[in-house]
Design an enzyme around this catalytic site. Structure first.
Site, PDB file in Angstrom:
ATOM      1  N   ASP A  70       5.101  -1.351  -9.885  1.00 37.01           N
ATOM      2  CA  ASP A  70       6.024  -2.014 -10.661  1.00 37.01           C
ATOM      3  C   ASP A  70       5.729  -3.411 -11.168  1.00 37.01           C
ATOM      4  O   ASP A  70       5.000  -4.105 -10.827  1.00 37.01           O
ATOM      5  CB  ASP A  70       7.451  -1.584 -10.352  1.00 37.01           C
ATOM      6  CG  ASP A  70       7.780  -2.343  -9.261  1.00 37.01           C
ATOM      7  OD1 ASP A  70       7.156  -3.275  -8.760  1.00 37.01           O
ATOM      8  OD2 ASP A  70       9.188  -2.276  -8.896  1.00 37.01           O
ATOM      9  N   HIS A  71       6.959  -4.018 -11.760  1.00 37.17           N
ATOM     10  CA  HIS A  71       6.812  -5.334 -12.034  1.00 37.17           C
ATOM     11  C   HIS A  71       6.800  -6.386 -10.922  1.00 37.17           C
ATOM     12  O   HIS A  71       6.169  -7.475 -11.029  1.00 37.17           O
ATOM     13  CB  HIS A  71       7.941  -5.802 -13.041  1.00 37.17           C
ATOM     14  CG  HIS A  71       9.408  -5.430 -12.499  1.00 37.17           C
ATOM     15  ND1 HIS A  71       9.837  -4.164 -12.338  1.00 37.17           N
ATOM     16  CD2 HIS A  71      10.181  -6.358 -11.867  1.00 37.17           C
ATOM     17  CE1 HIS A  71      11.169  -4.278 -11.550  1.00 37.17           C
ATOM     18  NE2 HIS A  71      11.310  -5.489 -11.173  1.00 37.17           N
ATOM     19  N   CYS A  82       5.070  -1.973  -4.928  1.00 37.21           N
ATOM     20  CA  CYS A  82       6.458  -2.628  -5.514  1.00 37.21           C
ATOM     21  C   CYS A  82       7.073  -3.695  -4.759  1.00 37.21           C
ATOM     22  O   CYS A  82       5.913  -4.235  -3.854  1.00 37.21           O
ATOM     23  CB  CYS A  82       7.451  -1.150  -5.546  1.00 37.21           C
ATOM     24  SG  CYS A  82       7.971  -0.584  -3.838  1.00 37.21           S
ATOM     25  N   GLY A  83       8.073  -4.242  -4.942  1.00 36.05           N
ATOM     26  CA  GLY A  83       8.327  -5.242  -4.277  1.00 36.05           C
ATOM     27  C   GLY A  83       8.390  -5.202  -2.496  1.00 36.05           C
ATOM     28  O   GLY A  83       7.911  -6.011  -1.917  1.00 36.05           O
ATOM     29  N   THR A  84       8.985  -4.300  -1.936  1.00 34.86           N
ATOM     30  CA  THR A  84       9.099  -3.931  -0.590  1.00 34.86           C
ATOM     31  C   THR A  84       7.946  -2.911  -0.262  1.00 34.86           C
ATOM     32  O   THR A  84       7.773  -2.704   0.930  1.00 34.86           O
ATOM     33  CB  THR A  84      10.446  -3.412  -0.009  1.00 34.86           C
ATOM     34  OG1 THR A  84      10.948  -2.118  -0.891  1.00 34.86           O
ATOM     35  CG2 THR A  84      11.443  -4.584  -0.421  1.00 34.86           C
ATOM     36  N   GLY A  85       7.553  -2.102  -1.233  1.00 35.25           N
ATOM     37  CA  GLY A  85       6.786  -0.719  -0.774  1.00 35.25           C
ATOM     38  C   GLY A  85       7.741   0.368  -0.553  1.00 35.25           C
ATOM     39  O   GLY A  85       7.058   1.390  -0.479  1.00 35.25           O
ATOM     40  N   GLY A 139      10.459   1.981  -2.190  1.00 37.53           N
ATOM     41  CA  GLY A 139      10.695   2.886  -3.042  1.00 37.53           C
ATOM     42  C   GLY A 139       9.242   3.654  -3.434  1.00 37.53           C
ATOM     43  O   GLY A 139       9.456   4.768  -3.506  1.00 37.53           O
ATOM     44  N   HIS A 141      -5.603   8.646  12.147  1.00 38.33           N
ATOM     45  CA  HIS A 141      -4.569   9.722  12.745  1.00 38.33           C
ATOM     46  C   HIS A 141      -3.888  10.475  11.367  1.00 38.33           C
ATOM     47  O   HIS A 141      -3.652  11.648  11.529  1.00 38.33           O
ATOM     48  CB  HIS A 141      -3.519   9.142  13.688  1.00 38.33           C
ATOM     49  CG  HIS A 141      -4.141   8.958  14.842  1.00 38.33           C
ATOM     50  ND1 HIS A 141      -3.438   8.650  16.255  1.00 38.33           N
ATOM     51  CD2 HIS A 141      -5.513   9.016  15.540  1.00 38.33           C
ATOM     52  CE1 HIS A 141      -4.209   8.481  17.147  1.00 38.33           C
ATOM     53  NE2 HIS A 141      -5.363   8.564  16.855  1.00 38.33           N
ATOM     54  N   ASN A 142      -3.742   9.787  10.635  1.00 38.25           N
ATOM     55  CA  ASN A 142      -2.870  10.530   9.277  1.00 38.25           C
ATOM     56  C   ASN A 142      -3.758  10.779   8.167  1.00 38.25           C
ATOM     57  O   ASN A 142      -2.988  11.080   7.265  1.00 38.25           O
ATOM     58  CB  ASN A 142      -2.002   9.570   9.276  1.00 38.25           C
ATOM     59  CG  ASN A 142      -0.905   9.189  10.462  1.00 38.25           C
ATOM     60  OD1 ASN A 142      -0.957   8.016  10.467  1.00 38.25           O
ATOM     61  ND2 ASN A 142      -0.441   9.803  11.016  1.00 38.25           N
ATOM     62  N   ARG A 172       6.245  -8.290  -2.373  1.00 43.07           N
ATOM     63  CA  ARG A 172       7.200  -9.611  -2.125  1.00 43.07           C
ATOM     64  C   ARG A 172       7.199  -9.707  -0.752  1.00 43.07           C
ATOM     65  O   ARG A 172       7.828 -10.633   0.029  1.00 43.07           O
ATOM     66  CB  ARG A 172       8.601  -9.075  -2.446  1.00 43.07           C
ATOM     67  CG  ARG A 172       8.647  -9.328  -3.998  1.00 43.07           C
ATOM     68  CD  ARG A 172      10.351  -8.871  -4.621  1.00 43.07           C
ATOM     69  NE  ARG A 172      10.178  -8.996  -6.116  1.00 43.07           N
ATOM     70  CZ  ARG A 172      11.260  -8.276  -6.648  1.00 43.07           C
ATOM     71  NH1 ARG A 172      12.047  -7.511  -5.910  1.00 43.07           N
ATOM     72  NH2 ARG A 172      11.314  -8.476  -7.897  1.00 43.07           N
ATOM     73  N   ARG A 221      -7.637  17.341  16.400  1.00 43.59           N
ATOM     74  CA  ARG A 221      -6.263  17.816  16.590  1.00 43.59           C
ATOM     75  C   ARG A 221      -5.215  17.254  15.669  1.00 43.59           C
ATOM     76  O   ARG A 221      -4.309  17.446  15.050  1.00 43.59           O
ATOM     77  CB  ARG A 221      -5.792  17.233  18.022  1.00 43.59           C
ATOM     78  CG  ARG A 221      -5.614  15.798  18.177  1.00 43.59           C
ATOM     79  CD  ARG A 221      -5.195  15.383  19.580  1.00 43.59           C
ATOM     80  NE  ARG A 221      -5.062  14.214  19.886  1.00 43.59           N
ATOM     81  CZ  ARG A 221      -5.773  13.377  19.963  1.00 43.59           C
ATOM     82  NH1 ARG A 221      -7.305  13.325  19.951  1.00 43.59           N
ATOM     83  NH2 ARG A 221      -5.550  12.050  20.315  1.00 43.59           N
ATOM     84  N   HIS A 222      -5.735  16.091  14.931  1.00 39.03           N
ATOM     85  CA  HIS A 222      -4.988  15.167  13.646  1.00 39.03           C
ATOM     86  C   HIS A 222      -5.214  16.238  12.494  1.00 39.03           C
ATOM     87  O   HIS A 222      -4.318  16.132  11.815  1.00 39.03           O
ATOM     88  CB  HIS A 222      -5.513  13.758  13.939  1.00 39.03           C
ATOM     89  CG  HIS A 222      -5.287  13.077  14.832  1.00 39.03           C
ATOM     90  ND1 HIS A 222      -4.013  12.670  15.444  1.00 39.03           N
ATOM     91  CD2 HIS A 222      -6.308  12.660  15.770  1.00 39.03           C
ATOM     92  CE1 HIS A 222      -4.160  11.838  16.402  1.00 39.03           C
ATOM     93  NE2 HIS A 222      -5.608  12.017  16.877  1.00 39.03           N
ATOM     94  N   ARG A 252      -2.447  18.712  12.761  1.00 37.52           N
ATOM     95  CA  ARG A 252      -1.128  18.073  12.527  1.00 37.52           C
ATOM     96  C   ARG A 252      -0.931  17.665  11.006  1.00 37.52           C
ATOM     97  O   ARG A 252       0.075  18.227  10.438  1.00 37.52           O
ATOM     98  CB  ARG A 252      -0.915  16.807  13.298  1.00 37.52           C
ATOM     99  CG  ARG A 252      -1.141  16.912  15.009  1.00 37.52           C
ATOM    100  CD  ARG A 252      -1.176  15.770  15.735  1.00 37.52           C
ATOM    101  NE  ARG A 252      -1.318  16.286  17.266  1.00 37.52           N
ATOM    102  CZ  ARG A 252      -1.316  15.478  18.124  1.00 37.52           C
ATOM    103  NH1 ARG A 252      -1.767  14.076  18.056  1.00 37.52           N
ATOM    104  NH2 ARG A 252      -1.693  15.860  19.391  1.00 37.52           N
TER     105      ARG A 252
HETATM  106  C1  RB5 Z   1      12.413  -3.953  -7.830  1.00 35.18           C
HETATM  107  O1  RB5 Z   1      13.328  -5.093  -8.029  1.00 35.18           O
HETATM  108  C2  RB5 Z   1      12.446  -3.477  -6.505  1.00 35.18           C
HETATM  109  O2  RB5 Z   1      13.240  -2.549  -6.178  1.00 35.18           O
HETATM  110  C3  RB5 Z   1      11.294  -2.554  -6.337  1.00 35.18           C
HETATM  111  O3  RB5 Z   1      10.056  -3.332  -6.548  1.00 35.18           O
HETATM  112  C4  RB5 Z   1      11.005  -1.944  -4.945  1.00 35.18           C
HETATM  113  O4  RB5 Z   1      10.946  -3.180  -3.772  1.00 35.18           O
HETATM  114  C5  RB5 Z   1      11.715  -0.850  -4.545  1.00 35.18           C
HETATM  115  O5  RB5 Z   1      11.750  -0.356  -3.387  1.00 35.18           O
END
Ligand code: RB5
Length: 147
Positions: A12-13, A69-72, A74, A102-103, A113, A136-137, A140
């Site tokens: 995303d942005h 994304c910002g945090t990963g 979402g 393993h995964n 961010r 085994r993985h 799973r």
């Molecule tokens: C966008 O502002 C933010 O919500 C998105 O990038 C993400 O971090 C969502 O999980």
């Protein structure tokens, strides 16, 4: 990973700039890249781009994808709703490695961010270079998509 296989990437942005840097890094290393967008810093809904990348991996059109994304958070929530997708949100190198060993993670999720550029490149590098242990993985991970 076999460098003949293209990698699909999307963000995303909030992670557009890091997505562009990772794309350039991958191309420089010889990986073909399919860019699912977004293509600017204008505000978008991460779900749309997560669905594009996770859908393509889920259908077997790409063996590996990268989402940002910002945090990963979402993106990992969206991606892991798709069958056959094992998306790993990573911000440390051990997790990136073990998500493969393993995964058999097939989507790497990064927080634009959260991470600096060099750590992000290292996360991608170790994730691409590490194989799945199987055994085994395999049982799973197969049981994740069992009815
Ligand atoms: C966008 O502002 C933010 O919500 C998105 O990038 C993400 O971090 C969502 O999980």
């Amino acid at each position: 990973m076999n460098k003949a296989q293209p990698i699909i990437i999307g963000s995303d942005h909030a992670a557009f700039e890091l997505k562009e840097k990772i794309k350039a890094w991958l191309i420089d290393k010889g990986y073909p890249v399919e860019d699912a967008g977004t293509h600017s810093s204008a505000s978008v809904n991460y779900v749309d781009y997560g669905r594009k990348v996770a859908g393509a991996v889920s259908r077997g059109e790409f063996s590996r994808g990268i989402l940002l994304c910002g945090t990963g958070l979402g993106m990992s929530m969206v991606a892991n709703r798709f069958p056959n997708v094992r998306a790993a949100l990573c911000s440390d190198l051990f997790s990136a490695k073990m998500s493969r060993v393993h995964n058999d993670s097939n989507i790497l999720v990064l927080g634009g961010r959260i991470l600096g550029d060099i750590l992000a490149f290292e996360l991608v590098r170790i994730w691409l270079d590490t194989g799945f242990e199987g055994g085994r993985h395999l049982e799973r991970i197969q049981s994740m998509d069992a009815p």
